[in-house]
Design an enzyme around this catalytic site. Structure first.
Site, PDB file in Angstrom:
ATOM      1  N   GLN A  64      -0.463 -13.484   7.927  1.00  0.00           N
ATOM      2  CA  GLN A  64      -1.498 -14.334   7.339  1.00  0.00           C
ATOM      3  C   GLN A  64      -1.264 -14.590   5.860  1.00  0.00           C
ATOM      4  O   GLN A  64      -1.478 -15.694   5.367  1.00  0.00           O
ATOM      5  CB  GLN A  64      -2.868 -13.689   7.544  1.00  0.00           C
ATOM      6  N   GLU A  91       0.850  -1.195   0.000  1.00  0.00           N
ATOM      7  CA  GLU A  91       0.000   0.000   0.000  1.00  0.00           C
ATOM      8  C   GLU A  91       0.887   1.247   0.000  1.00  0.00           C
ATOM      9  O   GLU A  91       1.830   1.343   0.779  1.00  0.00           O
ATOM     10  CB  GLU A  91      -0.903   0.018   1.230  1.00  0.00           C
TER      11      GLU A  91
END
Length: 377
Positions: free
Chosen positions: A338, A150
């Site tokens: 994750q 991002e």
């Protein structure tokens, strides 16, 4: 008469005690001491054939002295060679662990690919904790696509522009200063292109994944007429639970309140979902629940929508993490750990056991009516 450094080291082991020999002549011959050294200093004939413990220790010290002297003499050449080693390996380990990303040799797009406002850019977004990082990692595993981490700058820039235009007084000041909407659009497009093109590796298709940037999807679709958008959708109750459990910080949202997190999901997701629905052929929705259960079907559908050829690498993004031309991750992203795992479904119903007792089903639908609209009942 001069002596070499190694000769000094050996002799320091020979004359260990009051200048007398502690080893016999055979021990010198067995250690292959140069004949010229023995002859030059006229070593006396030994009177015994035993080797003392002190002599062995002195010999070991002598050998160690030779090793240290040799390394010290060779140090300049060793330093010169070390300059050729890649800089990443000379960095402290705690710095290297900050990012898991492939090395970037050049920070520009390929010479045969020119980015402009008419380029077929890809914008990926959605409410945070909706699977946006997983999806962009899968897309990043494709050899023709690069999304990267991002930027965090793009959504803030879009928000600033929206604030300028929503303030009549500020808008009037801009017009009086000759800063027209055309000038702002050109500047915004150039800035966004510069950021998303150069913050990662070059690729044939460039993608930006800033989740809340799609709240300005209508504006981005105007500035970049050939861009396409991918909106990730996920059950708002699962999103709210993930925000609380992962302690995700979102400006203006109480990350300890399930109701506040669910309200945020409803307000943000509704704006993006309606924009995506209006854009029709330029925007596609991807439900997180379907993505993790049927990744092959969903990725084939999305790649076809983006006019990108199929590649099975998108189904095994974890293998491309940290590889050149593969997937780069930042430890500062909440989903860092994750996403390093293969695709799994264990989090689909994890939210059910964490619903507060005061949040009844009817109250949840009242706080977030979009749940029913999207079929999350």
């Amino acid at each position: 008469m001069t002596m070499s450094l190694c000769e000094w080291g050996l002799l320091s082991g020979v004359f260990c005690r009051n200048g007398n020999l502690a080893m016999n002549q055979q021990s010198y011959e067995g250690s292959r001491l140069p004949t010229k050294v023995v002859t030059r200093y006229r070593l006396p004939k030994p009177t015994s054939y035993s080797i003392s413990f002190r002599s062995v220790v002195c010999l070991i010290l002598a050998m160690f002295s030779c090793l240290v002297i040799t390394m010290w003499v060779s140090l300049p050449s060793m330093i010169q060679c070390s300059d050729k080693v890649q800089s990443d390996f000379s960095m402290p380990r705690w710095i290297q662990r900050r990012r898991v990303r492939p090395p970037v040799s050049v920070n520009v797009v390929p010479s045969n690919l020119t980015l402009s406002r008419d380029s077929p850019l890809i914008f990926v977004g959605g409410v945070p904790r909706s699977g946006t990082t997983l999806f962009r990692a899968m897309l990043d595993a494709h050899p023709d696509v690069r999304c990267g981490e991002e930027t965090r700058i793009v959504p803030r820039l879009l928000f600033m522009r929206q604030r300028w235009l929503n303030d009549p007084r500020e808008k009037e000041r801009l017009v009086n200063a000759g800063v027209t909407e055309t000038i702002i659009n050109d500047a915004m497009a150039s800035f966004i292109l510069e950021i998303i093109a150069k913050h990662g590796e070059p690729a044939n298709r460039i993608c930006d994944k800033d989740p809340l940037a799609l709240k300005s999807m209508d504006y981005l679709s105007t500035v970049f007429p050939n861009a396409k958008f991918v909106l990730l959708l996920r059950d708002g109750r699962a999103v709210a639970n993930s925000i609380i459990q992962r302690k995700v910080r979102i400006q203006g949202v109480d990350s300890n309140s399930f109701e506040a997190a669910l309200t945020f999901w409803h307000n943000a997701c509704r704006v993006m979902y309606y924009y995506c629905r209006d854009l029709k052929e330029r925007c596609v929705t991807v439900r997180y629940e379907e993505l993790v259960r049927f990744p092959s079907i969903e990725m084939k559908r999305v790649l076809q929508f983006l006019n990108i050829s199929w590649n099975s690498a998108v189904l095994h993004h974890e293998k491309a993490i940290g590889q050149p031309g593969g997937v780069s991750l930042s430890q500062l992203e909440p989903s860092y750990k994750q996403v390093q795992e293969p695709i799994y479904t264990k989090s689909l119903r994890a939210w059910e056991k964490n619903i507060p007792h005061d949040m009844s089903r009817s109250k949840m639908y009242s706080v977030a009516p979009l749940l029913k609209e999207l079929g999350y009942v």
